[in-house]
Design a protein around this motif. Structure first.
Motif, PDB file in Angstrom:
ATOM      1  N   PRO A 136      50.319  35.405  40.739  1.00  0.00           N
ATOM      2  CA  PRO A 136      49.960  36.689  41.113  1.00  0.00           C
ATOM      3  C   PRO A 136      51.324  37.151  41.504  1.00  0.00           C
ATOM      4  CG  PRO A 136      49.174  35.014  42.608  1.00  0.00           C
ATOM      5  CD  PRO A 136      49.610  34.338  41.520  1.00  0.00           C
ATOM      6  N   GLU A 137      51.134  38.409  40.794  1.00  0.00           N
ATOM      7  CA  GLU A 137      52.265  39.548  41.542  1.00  0.00           C
ATOM      8  C   GLU A 137      52.907  39.638  43.482  1.00  0.00           C
ATOM      9  OE1 GLU A 137      54.668  40.661  40.059  1.00  0.00           O
ATOM     10  OE2 GLU A 137      54.434  40.199  38.420  1.00  0.00           O
ATOM     11  N   GLU A 138      50.815  39.588  43.347  1.00  0.00           N
ATOM     12  CA  GLU A 138      51.796  39.207  45.166  1.00  0.00           C
ATOM     13  C   GLU A 138      51.544  37.403  46.084  1.00  0.00           C
ATOM     14  OE1 GLU A 138      47.149  38.362  44.983  1.00  0.00           O
ATOM     15  OE2 GLU A 138      48.551  39.697  43.838  1.00  0.00           O
ATOM     16  N   PRO A 139      52.405  37.622  46.776  1.00  0.00           N
ATOM     17  CA  PRO A 139      52.569  36.048  47.258  1.00  0.00           C
ATOM     18  C   PRO A 139      51.669  35.639  47.884  1.00  0.00           C
ATOM     19  CG  PRO A 139      54.665  37.929  48.042  1.00  0.00           C
ATOM     20  CD  PRO A 139      53.275  38.846  47.281  1.00  0.00           C
ATOM     21  N   LEU A 140      51.868  34.705  47.539  1.00  0.00           N
ATOM     22  CA  LEU A 140      50.238  33.895  47.841  1.00  0.00           C
ATOM     23  C   LEU A 140      50.571  33.634  48.808  1.00  0.00           C
ATOM     24  CD1 LEU A 140      49.952  30.636  45.205  1.00  0.00           C
ATOM     25  CD2 LEU A 140      48.757  33.098  45.281  1.00  0.00           C
ATOM     26  N   ALA A 141      52.185  33.528  49.670  1.00  0.00           N
ATOM     27  CA  ALA A 141      51.540  32.800  51.700  1.00  0.00           C
ATOM     28  C   ALA A 141      50.889  34.426  52.008  1.00  0.00           C
ATOM     29  CB  ALA A 141      52.896  32.947  51.857  1.00  0.00           C
ATOM     30  N   GLU A 142      51.205  35.509  51.817  1.00  0.00           N
ATOM     31  CA  GLU A 142      50.391  36.424  51.683  1.00  0.00           C
ATOM     32  C   GLU A 142      48.817  36.447  52.277  1.00  0.00           C
ATOM     33  OE1 GLU A 142      50.109  40.861  51.758  1.00  0.00           O
ATOM     34  OE2 GLU A 142      50.751  40.343  50.055  1.00  0.00           O
ATOM     35  N   ARG A 143      47.881  35.394  51.541  1.00  0.00           N
ATOM     36  CA  ARG A 143      46.514  35.376  52.258  1.00  0.00           C
ATOM     37  C   ARG A 143      46.450  34.748  52.624  1.00  0.00           C
ATOM     38  NH1 ARG A 143      45.002  34.088  45.135  1.00  0.00           N
ATOM     39  NH2 ARG A 143      46.004  35.494  44.427  1.00  0.00           N
ATOM     40  N   TYR A 144      47.533  33.626  53.435  1.00  0.00           N
ATOM     41  CA  TYR A 144      47.053  33.235  55.370  1.00  0.00           C
ATOM     42  C   TYR A 144      47.013  34.131  55.865  1.00  0.00           C
ATOM     43  CZ  TYR A 144      47.628  28.666  52.766  1.00  0.00           C
ATOM     44  OH  TYR A 144      48.240  27.427  51.446  1.00  0.00           O
ATOM     45  N   PHE A 145      47.588  35.201  55.759  1.00  0.00           N
ATOM     46  CA  PHE A 145      47.725  36.177  57.235  1.00  0.00           C
ATOM     47  C   PHE A 145      46.492  37.286  56.607  1.00  0.00           C
ATOM     48  CE2 PHE A 145      50.969  33.778  56.748  1.00  0.00           C
ATOM     49  CZ  PHE A 145      51.750  33.602  58.197  1.00  0.00           C
ATOM     50  N   ASP A 146      45.720  37.211  55.247  1.00  0.00           N
ATOM     51  CA  ASP A 146      45.014  38.731  55.005  1.00  0.00           C
ATOM     52  C   ASP A 146      43.282  37.487  55.205  1.00  0.00           C
ATOM     53  OD1 ASP A 146      43.590  40.669  53.997  1.00  0.00           O
ATOM     54  OD2 ASP A 146      44.618  40.545  52.256  1.00  0.00           O
TER      55      ASP A 146
END
Length: 315
Positions: free
Chosen positions: A289-299
């Motif tokens: 995905p274009e958005e960082p996978l790490a972002e999902r941990y904080f969303d």
């Protein structure tokens, strides 16, 4: 590549970063042996980070086992001390999950060229966007003086009391043929060049390999210090194009021959600024995905997907 997101925060625009920000409060003083070249790696890395413009909160340093593995104990950043030869796969995963993170891996010549040699080759082949610093002292130092992959032929040690019967590995040539897009060598006795090369390597988009010659006066009496040295960019005796693979390969071969003849050549040997990194390749094909996978941990609203949700079934 998007650098707008970082799961751990970013420096403010225009913020001045001091090298002392990378000195930890818990264990600020390194405990390597007196005269060890590892001190120079630490100093050069601390000097490079402000030039790059990264803070400790934007940096991950992954190390392996050995004297070099203590680097992240003396360097303030996020860190992972991995098992022997496994710093690169951990660093790769971190960079793929959070492309905005500055990822640096470090290990010794035994750790990186021996036990972790397969990871070194494939990380270079895939051109992951990270910097790999190899502390090359031609010996296993932490375990007290065994022959390593870069020990010269004939070198006597605890494991080779009659002298090594093997030719040493050629780390620069191996990096180039494997696919690294930035290849350089520096030495502990040249702190200015070391800082400049680490800065360039960290700023490079792709896999940057730095073979860092670090003398070991305690366990490698045959290589107490790497002098005299010659910077191939400053010398009129060497003229080659760092962007030409063939010319770089020939220069690397000559450099690796001369090291064991008593002449140390350092500098930049190959730079490919056009090749896309592995992460960029994967995003271009839609497999990441274009958005960082790490972002999902904080969303809390993020939709989690399994691999079988991302890829079509084989037919």
């Amino acid at each position: 590549m998007s650098k707008s997101f970082s799961a751990i925060g970013q420096a403010e625009q225009g913020e001045e970063i001091d090298r002392e920000a990378f000195t930890p409060g818990i264990e600020p003083q390194a405990t390597w042996c007196p005269g060890c070249g590892d001190f120079s790696v630490l100093k050069a890395l601390k000097g490079a980070m402000p030039e790059v413009g990264r803070t400790p909160d934007e940096t991950l340093l992954v190390t392996g086992i050995g004297c070099s593995g203590k680097l992240n104990s003396y360097f303030e950043s996020y860190a992972m001390h991995s098992i022997h030869g496994r710093s690169l796969p951990i660093a790769r995963a971190a960079k793929l999950a959070n492309p905005g993170l500055e990822v640096i891996a470090a290990g010794g010549d035994g750790d990186g060229y021996g036990i972790g040699g397969n990871h070194f080759m494939h990380t270079a082949r895939e051109n992951h966007d990270m910097t790999y610093i190899v502390f090359d002292n031609e010996i296993f130092g932490l375990t007290k003086g065994q022959t390593s992959p870069t020990s010269p032929k004939g070198h006597e040690s605890k494991t080779q009391p009659h002298g090594s019967a093997k030719d040493p590995i050629r780390p620069l040539s191996l990096a180039l043929t494997s696919g690294a897009s930035y290849v350089a060598r520096t030495a502990a006795v040249n702190p200015r060049q070391a800082t400049e090369i680490l800065t360039e390597a960290i700023e490079h988009d792709g896999f940057a390999h730095v073979d860092f010659l670090t003398q070991c006066p305690t366990w490698n009496k045959d290589a107490k210090q790497y002098v005299p040295y010659t910077d191939v960019q400053d010398s009129e005796d060497f003229d080659f194009d760092v962007h030409d693979r063939q010319e770089a390969a020939e220069m690397m071969h000559e450099t690796e021959d001369k090291l064991y003849e008593g002449e140390v050549l350092t500098g930049r040997f190959y730079i490919d600024e056009d090749r896309r990194s592995y992460g960029e390749e994967k995003r271009s094909t839609g497999e990441m995905p274009e958005e960082p996978l790490a972002e999902r941990y904080f969303d809390e609203e993020a939709d989690w997907e399994r691999s079988y949700d991302l890829l079509d079934a084989h037919k």
